[in-house]
Motif scaffolding. Structure first.
Motif, PDB file in Angstrom:
ATOM      1  N   SER A 274       0.840  -1.189   0.000  1.00 19.90           N
ATOM      2  CA  SER A 274       0.000   0.000   0.000  1.00 19.90           C
ATOM      3  C   SER A 274       0.879   1.245   0.000  1.00 19.90           C
ATOM      4  O   SER A 274       2.111   1.164  -0.047  1.00 19.90           O
ATOM      5  N   ALA A 275       0.233   2.394   0.035  1.00 24.11           N
ATOM      6  CA  ALA A 275       0.916   3.690   0.176  1.00 24.11           C
ATOM      7  C   ALA A 275       1.836   4.027  -0.988  1.00 24.11           C
ATOM      8  O   ALA A 275       2.778   4.799  -0.840  1.00 24.11           O
ATOM      9  N   GLY A 276       1.575   3.439  -2.158  1.00 22.78           N
ATOM     10  CA  GLY A 276       2.314   3.842  -3.343  1.00 22.78           C
ATOM     11  C   GLY A 276       3.697   3.261  -3.490  1.00 22.78           C
ATOM     12  O   GLY A 276       4.485   3.732  -4.314  1.00 22.78           O
ATOM     13  N   SER A 277       4.033   2.234  -2.735  1.00 22.79           N
ATOM     14  CA  SER A 277       5.340   1.594  -2.886  1.00 22.79           C
ATOM     15  C   SER A 277       5.437   0.949  -4.263  1.00 22.79           C
ATOM     16  O   SER A 277       4.448   0.469  -4.814  1.00 22.79           O
ATOM     17  N   THR A 278       6.625   0.932  -4.837  1.00 18.78           N
ATOM     18  CA  THR A 278       6.810   0.381  -6.184  1.00 18.78           C
ATOM     19  C   THR A 278       7.616  -0.913  -6.168  1.00 18.78           C
ATOM     20  O   THR A 278       8.283  -1.252  -7.140  1.00 18.78           O
TER      21      THR A 278
ATOM     22  N   ASP B  29      11.076 -11.630  -0.258  1.00 23.29           N
ATOM     23  CA  ASP B  29      11.999 -10.779  -0.995  1.00 23.29           C
ATOM     24  C   ASP B  29      11.219  -9.592  -1.553  1.00 23.29           C
ATOM     25  O   ASP B  29      10.003  -9.667  -1.765  1.00 23.29           O
ATOM     26  N   THR B  30      11.895  -8.498  -1.799  1.00 21.48           N
ATOM     27  CA  THR B  30      11.267  -7.341  -2.430  1.00 21.48           C
ATOM     28  C   THR B  30      11.914  -7.122  -3.794  1.00 21.48           C
ATOM     29  O   THR B  30      13.139  -7.113  -3.913  1.00 21.48           O
ATOM     30  N   VAL B  31      11.074  -6.968  -4.819  1.00 23.75           N
ATOM     31  CA  VAL B  31      11.570  -6.777  -6.181  1.00 23.75           C
ATOM     32  C   VAL B  31      10.775  -5.667  -6.856  1.00 23.75           C
ATOM     33  O   VAL B  31       9.589  -5.488  -6.594  1.00 23.75           O
ATOM     34  N   LYS B  32      11.431  -4.915  -7.722  1.00 22.25           N
ATOM     35  CA  LYS B  32      10.744  -3.842  -8.441  1.00 22.25           C
ATOM     36  C   LYS B  32       9.911  -4.398  -9.589  1.00 22.25           C
ATOM     37  O   LYS B  32       8.920  -3.777  -9.996  1.00 22.25           O
TER      38      LYS B  32
ATOM     39  N   THR C  36       4.820 -12.525 -19.031  1.00 24.47           N
ATOM     40  CA  THR C  36       4.440 -11.145 -18.729  1.00 24.47           C
ATOM     41  C   THR C  36       5.398 -10.542 -17.711  1.00 24.47           C
ATOM     42  O   THR C  36       5.778 -11.195 -16.740  1.00 24.47           O
ATOM     43  N   ARG C  37       5.784  -9.289 -17.949  1.00 28.10           N
ATOM     44  CA  ARG C  37       6.609  -8.564 -16.991  1.00 28.10           C
ATOM     45  C   ARG C  37       5.701  -7.679 -16.132  1.00 28.10           C
ATOM     46  O   ARG C  37       4.952  -6.851 -16.645  1.00 28.10           O
ATOM     47  N   PHE C  38       5.762  -7.881 -14.827  1.00 29.61           N
ATOM     48  CA  PHE C  38       4.936  -7.146 -13.870  1.00 29.61           C
ATOM     49  C   PHE C  38       5.778  -6.078 -13.175  1.00 29.61           C
ATOM     50  O   PHE C  38       6.900  -6.348 -12.744  1.00 29.61           O
ATOM     51  N   SER C  39       5.229  -4.883 -13.049  1.00 27.56           N
ATOM     52  CA  SER C  39       5.900  -3.815 -12.312  1.00 27.56           C
ATOM     53  C   SER C  39       4.836  -2.963 -11.626  1.00 27.56           C
ATOM     54  O   SER C  39       3.634  -3.198 -11.790  1.00 27.56           O
ATOM     55  N   LEU C  40       5.268  -1.984 -10.845  1.00 34.19           N
ATOM     56  CA  LEU C  40       4.353  -1.109 -10.118  1.00 34.19           C
ATOM     57  C   LEU C  40       4.706   0.349 -10.376  1.00 34.19           C
ATOM     58  O   LEU C  40       5.868   0.690 -10.579  1.00 34.19           O
ATOM     59  N   LYS C  41       3.689   1.187 -10.382  1.00 36.09           N
ATOM     60  CA  LYS C  41       3.935   2.621 -10.419  1.00 36.09           C
ATOM     61  C   LYS C  41       3.121   3.282  -9.315  1.00 36.09           C
ATOM     62  O   LYS C  41       2.106   2.741  -8.851  1.00 36.09           O
TER      63      LYS C  41
ATOM     64  N   TYR D 115      -1.240   5.380  -4.035  1.00 34.72           N
ATOM     65  CA  TYR D 115      -1.445   3.938  -3.964  1.00 34.72           C
ATOM     66  C   TYR D 115      -0.625   3.279  -5.067  1.00 34.72           C
ATOM     67  O   TYR D 115      -0.131   3.946  -5.983  1.00 34.72           O
ATOM     68  N   SER D 116      -0.450   1.978  -4.970  1.00 37.14           N
ATOM     69  CA  SER D 116       0.374   1.226  -5.918  1.00 37.14           C
ATOM     70  C   SER D 116      -0.500   0.664  -7.033  1.00 37.14           C
ATOM     71  O   SER D 116      -1.508   0.014  -6.765  1.00 37.14           O
ATOM     72  N   GLN D 117      -0.099   0.893  -8.273  1.00 39.40           N
ATOM     73  CA  GLN D 117      -0.866   0.429  -9.431  1.00 39.40           C
ATOM     74  C   GLN D 117       0.006  -0.499 -10.273  1.00 39.40           C
ATOM     75  O   GLN D 117       1.121  -0.150 -10.656  1.00 39.40           O
ATOM     76  N   ALA D 118      -0.503  -1.690 -10.542  1.00 37.01           N
ATOM     77  CA  ALA D 118       0.260  -2.679 -11.302  1.00 37.01           C
ATOM     78  C   ALA D 118       0.312  -2.319 -12.784  1.00 37.01           C
ATOM     79  O   ALA D 118      -0.643  -1.788 -13.344  1.00 37.01           O
ATOM     80  N   GLN D 119       1.450  -2.631 -13.402  1.00 35.58           N
ATOM     81  CA  GLN D 119       1.671  -2.410 -14.826  1.00 35.58           C
ATOM     82  C   GLN D 119       2.076  -3.741 -15.465  1.00 35.58           C
ATOM     83  O   GLN D 119       2.687  -4.595 -14.812  1.00 35.58           O
TER      84      GLN D 119
END
Length: 250
Positions: free
Chosen positions: A45-49, A62-65, A176-181, A191-195
């Motif tokens: 939450s809170a816009g983390s990417t 683990d945390t990944v971009k 598929t490549r998943f990322s967040l913005k 907030y965090s939005q998936a790309q």
């Protein structure tokens, strides 16, 4: 392959290691009497990417971009709670795994349900939370993971699926490549939005194996309840008339 091994993992062979893997048999032989679900990839939450993905040690993700995976299967996941959901294994008062028919109270047609209308919840949203559950498989792994898309990411996912279909491709025919913005609503809350983007096409041999696993996951998905869903929902503003997520002009 040794008799006591499920499958030999080789990260350099794409998804071809699935030739020696059967999800149904693995679940029956190794998880009989245990919690038969899948580990989750979490959108913070809170816009983390950065995503939280299962790590080598349970309880230490683990945390990944970004990460790449095949979408094996995806379906709507609707949940309505009379009282605000605070987590745990409590089932919703009414839920749906197809976005068409709700089971519980009030139950019935999702399209006609007053709790599934924009404006029935906070900030113009729906009282019934609409999510999308996605089963994904990363290269070098044989067990699927669950990614639950919140409301703020559904439009981007829909656009991605439509782009694939326009090129004659299914979501399980590509990696598929998943990322967040980071996105911001009209109240200034982030907030965090998936790309989503295509990483590569599967080979014919890979697709044949993935298709088989997709069918197994689809059949098994009806046994995965709502208790794997996160308690929180990102705070967004929704236009009650159009259902559009309202964001400030940049």
């Amino acid at each position: 392959m040794k008799n006591n091994e499920l499958v030999t993992i080789n990260e350099n062979t794409g998804f071809l290691q699935l030739a020696d893997f059967n999800l149904d048999e693995a679940m029956a032989s190794e998880l009989d009497g245990l919690d038969m679900t899948f580990e989750r990839i979490k959108i913070p939450s809170a816009g983390s990417t950065v995503f939280e993905v299962p790590g080598e040690n349970p309880g230490e993700p683990d945390t990944v971009k970004e990460f790449s995976a095949v979408i094996l299967y995806h379906h709507p996941l609707y949940a309505y709670y009379k009282d605000k959901y605070t987590g745990g294994s409590n089932p919703p008062d009414c839920g749906s795994f197809d976005g068409i028919t709700g089971e519980g109270d009030p139950g019935g047609s999702c399209a006609k349900c007053p709790y599934n209308q924009f404006g029935s919840g906070e900030n113009g949203s729906k009282a019934c939370k609409n999510r999308r559950r996605i089963y994904v498989l990363r290269e070098g792994e044989i067990f699927p993971l669950i990614l639950s898309l919140p409301t703020g990411s559904l439009k981007e996912f829909s656009r991605y699926i439509k782009r694939l279909l326009s090129k004659g491709k299914k979501s399980n025919s590509v990696v598929t490549r998943f990322s967040l913005k980071k996105a911001t609503n009209s109240s200034g809350i982030t907030y965090s939005q998936a790309q989503f983007a295509v990483d590569r096409d599967l080979t014919a041999d890979e697709y044949a194996l993935i298709s088989k696993l997709s069918e197994q996951v689809k059949a098994f998905s009806t046994r995965v309840g709502h208790d794997t869903e996160p308690a929180g929902e990102e705070v967004i503003n929704v236009d009650p008339e159009s259902g559009e997520i309202t964001e400030p002009l940049k």
